[in-house]
Design an enzyme around this catalytic site. Sequence first.
Site, short mmCIF file in Angstrom:
data_model
loop_
_atom_site.label_atom_id
_atom_site.label_comp_id
_atom_site.label_asym_id
_atom_site.label_seq_id
_atom_site.Cartn_x
_atom_site.Cartn_y
_atom_site.Cartn_z
CD GLU A 270 -2.90 -0.94 -0.14
OE1 GLU A 270 -3.23 0.16 -0.60
OE2 GLU A 270 -3.22 -2.01 -0.68
CD1 TRP A 273 -1.35 -0.43 -3.91
CD2 TRP A 273 -1.92 0.77 -5.72
NE1 TRP A 273 -1.86 -1.28 -4.86
CE2 TRP A 273 -2.24 -0.59 -5.97
CE3 TRP A 273 -2.20 1.71 -6.72
CZ2 TRP A 273 -2.79 -1.02 -7.17
CZ3 TRP A 273 -2.76 1.28 -7.92
CH2 TRP A 273 -3.04 -0.06 -8.14
CD1 TRP A 301 -17.53 13.33 -17.79
CD2 TRP A 301 -18.28 11.70 -16.45
NE1 TRP A 301 -16.49 12.46 -17.56
CE2 TRP A 301 -16.92 11.44 -16.73
CE3 TRP A 301 -18.97 10.81 -15.62
CZ2 TRP A 301 -16.24 10.34 -16.23
CZ3 TRP A 301 -18.28 9.71 -15.12
CH2 TRP A 301 -16.93 9.48 -15.42
CG ASN A 336 -8.77 2.37 0.28
OD1 ASN A 336 -8.65 3.31 -0.50
ND2 ASN A 336 -8.67 1.11 -0.11
CD1 TRP A 354 -13.04 11.17 -14.01
CD2 TRP A 354 -11.68 12.19 -12.56
NE1 TRP A 354 -11.96 11.65 -14.72
CE2 TRP A 354 -11.11 12.27 -13.85
CE3 TRP A 354 -11.00 12.77 -11.49
CZ2 TRP A 354 -9.89 12.92 -14.10
CZ3 TRP A 354 -9.79 13.40 -11.73
CH2 TRP A 354 -9.25 13.48 -13.02
CD1 TRP A 377 -11.07 11.37 -6.17
CD2 TRP A 377 -13.01 10.66 -7.02
NE1 TRP A 377 -12.04 11.56 -5.22
CE2 TRP A 377 -13.23 11.14 -5.71
CE3 TRP A 377 -14.08 10.15 -7.73
CZ2 TRP A 377 -14.50 11.14 -5.12
CZ3 TRP A 377 -15.35 10.14 -7.14
CH2 TRP A 377 -15.54 10.63 -5.85
P1 FAD Z 1 -3.43 2.32 5.28
O1 FAD Z 1 -4.31 1.23 4.81
O2 FAD Z 1 -2.88 2.24 6.63
O3 FAD Z 1 -2.24 2.42 4.20
C1 FAD Z 1 -0.96 2.94 4.52
C2 FAD Z 1 -0.61 4.08 3.62
O4 FAD Z 1 -0.51 3.63 2.27
C3 FAD Z 1 -1.63 5.19 3.60
O5 FAD Z 1 -1.46 6.05 4.69
C4 FAD Z 1 -1.38 5.84 2.26
O6 FAD Z 1 -0.32 6.74 2.31
C5 FAD Z 1 -0.97 4.66 1.40
N1 FAD Z 1 -2.12 4.15 0.64
C6 FAD Z 1 -3.01 3.21 1.03
N2 FAD Z 1 -3.90 2.98 0.04
C7 FAD Z 1 -3.56 3.77 -0.98
C8 FAD Z 1 -4.10 3.99 -2.28
N3 FAD Z 1 -5.15 3.31 -2.74
N4 FAD Z 1 -3.50 4.92 -3.07
C9 FAD Z 1 -2.42 5.60 -2.64
N5 FAD Z 1 -1.87 5.44 -1.42
C10 FAD Z 1 -2.43 4.54 -0.61
N6 FAD Z 1 -4.98 8.80 -0.13
C11 FAD Z 1 -4.38 9.93 0.26
O7 FAD Z 1 -3.37 9.87 0.97
N7 FAD Z 1 -4.84 11.15 -0.13
C12 FAD Z 1 -5.95 11.28 -0.92
O8 FAD Z 1 -6.34 12.40 -1.26
C13 FAD Z 1 -6.63 10.09 -1.32
N8 FAD Z 1 -7.76 10.16 -2.07
C14 FAD Z 1 -8.38 8.99 -2.45
C15 FAD Z 1 -9.53 9.07 -3.26
C16 FAD Z 1 -10.18 7.92 -3.67
C17 FAD Z 1 -11.40 8.02 -4.54
C18 FAD Z 1 -9.68 6.66 -3.29
C19 FAD Z 1 -10.38 5.40 -3.73
C20 FAD Z 1 -8.54 6.56 -2.51
C21 FAD Z 1 -7.87 7.72 -2.08
N9 FAD Z 1 -6.71 7.67 -1.27
C22 FAD Z 1 -6.09 8.83 -0.90
C23 FAD Z 1 -6.08 6.37 -0.95
C24 FAD Z 1 -6.51 5.70 0.37
O9 FAD Z 1 -7.89 5.68 0.48
C25 FAD Z 1 -5.91 6.38 1.60
O10 FAD Z 1 -4.53 6.57 1.43
C26 FAD Z 1 -6.13 5.50 2.84
O11 FAD Z 1 -7.49 5.27 3.04
C27 FAD Z 1 -5.53 6.19 4.04
O12 FAD Z 1 -5.81 5.49 5.22
P2 FAD Z 1 -4.66 4.80 6.04
O13 FAD Z 1 -3.55 5.75 6.26
O14 FAD Z 1 -5.29 4.18 7.24
O15 FAD Z 1 -4.19 3.69 5.03
#
Ligand code: FAD
Length: 469
Positions: A270, A273, A301, A336, A354, A377
């Site tokens: 993650e 990602w 859209w 997420n 989006w 998005w």
């Molecule tokens: P954890 O599950 O603990 O993951 C650890 C770290 O990995 C996160 O803190 C984050 O930095 C990174 N990460 C995890 N999932 C993703 C992912 N899918 N994409 C990129 N990085 C990821 N994340 C943001 O940081 N900023 C945003 O503006 C953002 N917008 C999003 C919009 C949409 C529509 C979607 C579907 C996802 C988005 N995310 C965004 C990704 C993700 O949802 C969040 O990073 C995550 O929910 C953060 O929670 P956590 O720190 O507990 O994640």
Amino acid sequence: MWFRQDLRVKDNPALIKAAKQSKVLPVYIYDTSVPQNAVLGGASKWWLHHALVALQESLDGNLLVLSGDPQEILLSLCTQHNISSVHWNRMYEPWAIARDTAIKKALKASECDALSTNGSLLWEPMQVLKKDETPYKVFTPYYKNGCLNAPDPRYPQRKPPLSFMDDMDEVKGYQGVDSLALLPRVNWDLHMQEMWNVSEQGAQCKLEYFIKQAIEEYNDDRNVPSVAGTSQLSPYFHFGLISPNQAWYAVHDAFNGSRENKGVYVYLSELGWREFSYYLLFHFNDIQNRNFNTKFDNFPWVQDKEGLRAWQQGKTGVPIVDAGMRELYQTGYMHNRVRMIVASYLVKNLLIDWREGERWFWDCLLDADSASNSAGWQWVAGSGADASPYFRIFNPILQGEKFDKEGAYVKKYCPELSKLGKKFLHKPWEASEQELLSANIVLGKDYPKPIVDLKKSRVRALDAYKTIK
Ligand code: FAD
């Protein structure tokens, strides 16, 4: 030392270099010349305020906080205080790259060194390319063949010993954090204050707790929004209160370098990602505004102001969607799994562009991040790199029943549904009048009727998709 999205004193490579070179003047500049889509949203401003207060404390009150055009400010500080070099950690947003390149040039022209370094990514985008020297477009080969085969990320470093410029007292007379007026005038931040300890220390606590209590179950629990199964570190990463290196190596060291545990493996990927999102932003730079897949430029859209407002306010009549949107508004965060559900609902069931969702998230999320938000998005919309295919349309009822089985999440954010039994909690419109009455619900009064029919809107989305296939 010019602080930007690296608001920490530990493992801060630019600060380490600056401290090694000489006495330091730490400065944060609230940039008033950024493009419209980079102007911070309300939630981000709130976070920034608290992060600056915490950084000010870590620097014993020596952080100079200003607002204006960074180029003008830095040039004038260099002349005024006879500064020989300016250090910063790199940013990867296209506008920031253009700004920083211009500043570097201007500083050099006035005989001041400008030194930038990587302080926010495990692997810099230019470091990871395919064999033919072109960028990856698909996550798995990017991460597995590119990142994991590249040199290991930097091991985190301690806070360097710092000595500050002699005329700091004079400098400190300038603006302070409060002068940036980042906090909301209306008190909507009570929940956020309770939930977040916005400091480096706060980030370390979250990380330690996550590694001890949750990471081994992460692979299952990360999909359940009512469980604290994820690290909630995203806003700390965005503003650099913790570096990804600190998280990567804390996990690495806790498990002696083993990625055998599924939770550990998936958590690290993650973080991958996050890297991939920055990678896309860097190499294909307009992903915040334009479809990565240009086929979507002709997507039909719809303009639906009412639908958009209902979605924003958590009043669509679909419980898991409404719970997510309310969580976002109340806490500045959204789980997420639920981000994917609400995003799919907006772009598929409501057929709204989006970019409208991206903007709302940008304003409301504490972790609002040009890279991850646009990539997220576009992934959901189907227009992104390595995206979920458009025709895979989330069914919010099934998603709710699968990931919020007991309904704890929906009940928390939609308390008006709390007396409704599990059978209809994710589809109250299917409950009989009697069942609704005994749960004290009149649909359309206590809780909205669904604003669109899920089946019909699914068919409409698939038809729209056919027009660009
Ligand atoms: P954890 O599950 O603990 O993951 C650890 C770290 O990995 C996160 O803190 C984050 O930095 C990174 N990460 C995890 N999932 C993703 C992912 N899918 N994409 C990129 N990085 C990821 N994340 C943001 O940081 N900023 C945003 O503006 C953002 N917008 C999003 C919009 C949409 C529509 C979607 C579907 C996802 C988005 N995310 C965004 C990704 C993700 O949802 C969040 O990073 C995550 O929910 C953060 O929670 P956590 O720190 O507990 O994640």
